[in-house]
Design an enzyme around this catalytic site. Structure first.
Site, PDB file in Angstrom:
ATOM      1  N   ASP A   1      14.764 -27.737  -6.881  1.00 44.49           N
ATOM      2  CA  ASP A   1      14.936 -28.060  -5.147  1.00 44.49           C
ATOM      3  C   ASP A   1      16.377 -28.796  -5.232  1.00 44.49           C
ATOM      4  O   ASP A   1      16.847 -29.406  -5.840  1.00 44.49           O
ATOM      5  CB  ASP A   1      13.982 -29.321  -4.922  1.00 44.49           C
ATOM      6  CG  ASP A   1      13.940 -29.674  -3.616  1.00 44.49           C
ATOM      7  OD1 ASP A   1      13.668 -28.697  -2.570  1.00 44.49           O
ATOM      8  OD2 ASP A   1      14.298 -30.800  -3.096  1.00 44.49           O
TER       9      ASP A   1
ATOM     10  N   GLU B   1      13.889 -23.896 -25.240  1.00 48.46           N
ATOM     11  CA  GLU B   1      13.086 -24.425 -26.377  1.00 48.46           C
ATOM     12  C   GLU B   1      11.745 -23.929 -26.266  1.00 48.46           C
ATOM     13  O   GLU B   1      11.209 -23.835 -27.404  1.00 48.46           O
ATOM     14  CB  GLU B   1      12.769 -25.812 -26.201  1.00 48.46           C
ATOM     15  CG  GLU B   1      14.188 -26.899 -26.409  1.00 48.46           C
ATOM     16  CD  GLU B   1      14.115 -28.211 -25.910  1.00 48.46           C
ATOM     17  OE1 GLU B   1      12.997 -28.692 -25.713  1.00 48.46           O
ATOM     18  OE2 GLU B   1      15.054 -28.876 -26.053  1.00 48.46           O
TER      19      GLU B   1
HETATM   20  C1  GLC Z   1      14.231 -28.368  -0.116  1.00 49.58           C
HETATM   21  C2  GLC Z   1      12.868 -28.298   0.326  1.00 49.58           C
HETATM   22  C3  GLC Z   1      12.775 -28.822   1.537  1.00 49.58           C
HETATM   23  C4  GLC Z   1      12.790 -30.373   1.410  1.00 49.58           C
HETATM   24  C5  GLC Z   1      14.159 -30.611   1.017  1.00 49.58           C
HETATM   25  C6  GLC Z   1      14.439 -32.051   0.567  1.00 49.58           C
HETATM   26  O1  GLC Z   1      15.188 -27.919   0.778  1.00 49.58           O
HETATM   27  O2  GLC Z   1      12.566 -26.778   0.509  1.00 49.58           O
HETATM   28  O3  GLC Z   1      11.353 -28.517   2.025  1.00 49.58           O
HETATM   29  O4  GLC Z   1      12.540 -30.984   2.767  1.00 49.58           O
HETATM   30  O5  GLC Z   1      14.579 -29.609  -0.229  1.00 49.58           O
HETATM   31  O6  GLC Z   1      13.567 -32.354  -0.858  1.00 49.58           O
END
Ligand code: GLC
Length: 566
Positions: free
Chosen positions: A218, A277
């Site tokens: 993310d 790993e």
């Molecule tokens: C990313 C995710 C989204 C979330 C953001 C903060 O963009 O896809 O859904 O709100 O990160 O974590």
């Protein structure tokens, strides 16, 4: 580019992720086993057979870890525990074993940019003094102004409002500020602190040892901030989308000192060493970077295996634009030895069955939903175009991401009333930005089985399904010729049969006119007619088509796609 030029992608190698079709499950909304209105892991396990029948290769799960759910699970308070609303760690083991037995790989979501404010690290930081080891896990700074009453810099939250919140110190006095690029419940971690990398090495190993096949990472472009946290010169996300592509790399790094900083790449390499790993694992970056050559830096051989291709997702529905992005993607990713990915929908955007029915000038910016005051989408056109666009996408070489419900042709639930909306963007902008709830509504499985159309047995639903979801229920499409579900199954079957994910691709200009796009991949000709006039269908065996009544003598109507074996 000449007709004879094949664009190859290095994806003939056996590495599964280079050609995989990866299905995104948004756990809150896929299937609800215990009937509380929120989807869960036992519910998913029960439905895994239907995904095997669909013909996918892997599942990416949006976060199901322990979380106060302020940002639907992207605010994690324990990276090693399944949140009780989704089940237990044992439920995950059961799910994983069943997926493996069905030949489906599992990718989990890792959120390294920020934690929840309820994470033990942040709670310890709040309790500790300024300058302490505990505060060093996050970006705590003194404010500006005579009494520290102003935020340390001008950064704005992606969800609206300032990116800084001030805390009350343990002694009750107003104290330092902490950085949160998203909601105030999501404090950003300080990746300059080597302890953070150590922590994440172990978190990754925890899930890798369990047997997951990889990670979706993310906000991969935001983990490392520019030293000294200087003011941004472009701090409006809307402006950024439009203006950053015109800047040099150095200018962009300065203009937005929290995205795409060079230090990010060291953090990625460290992730990669941990992944390596273990055998046969992969990670995909959510790196909202453009243009493509800049994004390709995220997938150099010792960094991510792949990254989402948001330029493709946000492309205008227009042949020349799509042709350019596809060519650039294959070329630019190819330069660093990576395969391209393709995606049309996810949990952050308007479902493409609705998005493609909105006039370009009315399309909300990426990450925003449809506001009640926006012009109404043309849903019939949207669905028709979505089927054509997906059929175009699934013939391309590389890896494709699908978002749960798109195989049903599910539209955006844009009619949701404000009282149901939960995306923090909605509250942080006083409803001005409507947020992303419209693409997150639970799936309809069985029409009329319950008020939630079989999402569970109780009819409860954390976001209510709109009335029109009934007709999209899976049971009404199963085995029905011409249904969107059967179209997806057919596309995935033929894609596998002809090895299109790792095929030899070239544009087929000889089959193209001004309103169509045509390409050949491993001997399969794919033609999409972007309209408005019908076009003659080239000779050959029709493998799959969005136009139910198409025969070899027929014409391909507007917004339809056909796959032909030459
Ligand atoms: C990313 C995710 C989204 C979330 C953001 C903060 O963009 O896809 O859904 O709100 O990160 O974590």
């Amino acid at each position: 580019m000449t007709n004879a030029t094949f664009l190859t992608q290095n994806n003939e190698q056996a590495e599964w992720w280079r050609s995989a079709v990866i299905y995104q499950i948004y756990p809150r909304s896929f299937a609800d086993g215990n009937g509380d209105g929120i989807g869960d892991l036992p519910g998913i396990t029960e439905k895994l057979d239907s995904l095997a029948t669909l013909g996918i290769d892997a599942i990416w799960f949006s976060p199901f870890f322990k979380s106060p759910q302020k940002d639907a699970g992207y605010d994690i308070s324990d990276y090693r525990q399944i949140d009780p609303i989704f089940g237990t760690n044992e439920d995950f083991d059961v799910l994983l074993a069943k997926a493996k037995s069905l030949g489906i790989r599992i990718i989990v979501d890792i959120v390294p940019n920020h934690t929840s404010d309820q994470h033990a690290w942040f709670q310890a930081a709040l309790a500790a003094a300024p300058g302490s080891v505990e505060r060093g896990y996050y970006h705590f700074k003194d404010g500006k102004g005579a009494n520290g009453e102003l935020p340390p810099n001008n950064w704005q939250s992606i969800f609206g409002g300032p990116a800084w919140s001030r805390i009350t110190e343990a002694d009750g006095s107003l104290g330092q500020w902490y950085l949160h690029l998203f909601d105030s419940s999501q404090p950003d971690l300080n990746w300059e602190n080597p302890a953070i990398a150590d922590e994440f090495d172990e978190i990754l190993r925890f899930w890798l040892k369990k047997g997951v096949d990889g990670f979706r990472v993310d906000v991969a472009h935001g983990m490392v901030k520019r030293a000294g946290l200087p003011d941004a010169t472009i701090y409006d996300e809307n402006l950024r989308e439009r203006s950053i592509s015109n800047l040099t790399m150095d200018e962009a790094e300065l203009a937005v000192p929290y995205w795409g900083q060079p230090g990010v790449h060291d953090a990625i390499r460290r992730f990669r060493r941990v992944i390596d790993e273990f055998d046969d694992r992969a990670m995909c970056a959510e790196a909202s970077m453009s243009p493509l050559p800049r994004l390709a830096m995220w997938v150099r051989p010792d960094e991510y295996h792949q990254s989402f291709n948001f330029d493709y997702m946000h492309s205008a529905y227009e042949p020349e634009a799509i042709k350019k992005i596809v060519t650039d993607s294959i070329v630019e990713y190819g330069k660093v030895g990576a395969s391209s990915t393709w995606v049309l929908s996810n949990h952050d955007g308007i479902r493409h069955a609705t998005r493609l029915g909105i006039a370009p000038e009315n399309t909300p910016r990426p990450g925003d939903g449809i506001h009640p005051t926006d012009p109404m989408p043309d849903e019939a056109l949207g669905l028709r175009r979505a089927r054509a666009a997906t059929s175009f996408m699934l013939g391309l070489p590389g890896s494709s991401y699908l978002y749960q419900g798109e195989e049903l042709g599910l539209p955006e639930a844009w009619q949701l009333e404000g009282k149901y909306r939960q995306d923090p963007t909605y509250a942080r902008t006083n409803g001005e930005r409507i947020g992303r709830d419209g693409c997150r509504v639970p799936l309809p499985w069985v029409a009329d089985a319950t008020a939630s159309n079989g999402f569970n047995t109780t009819g409860e639903s954390w976001l209510p399904q709109p009335a029109n979801y009934r007709v999209f229920a899976r049971n009404l499409q199963e085995g029905v010729a011409g249904s969107t579900l059967e179209l997806y199954k057919r596309l995935l079957k033929e894609r596998r049969q002809f090895g299109l994910g790792s095929g030899q691709f070239r544009w087929a200009d000889e089959y193209q006119d001004k309103n169509t796009l045509a390409y050949i991949n491993n001997g399969v000709l794919v033609v999409t007619n972007f309209g408005p006039e019908a076009v003659v269908v080239p000779a050959g065996e029709i493998l799959v088509t969005t136009q139910h009544d198409l025969s070899i003598e027929g014409e391909l109507e507007h917004d339809q796609t056909v796959w032909i074996k030459l």
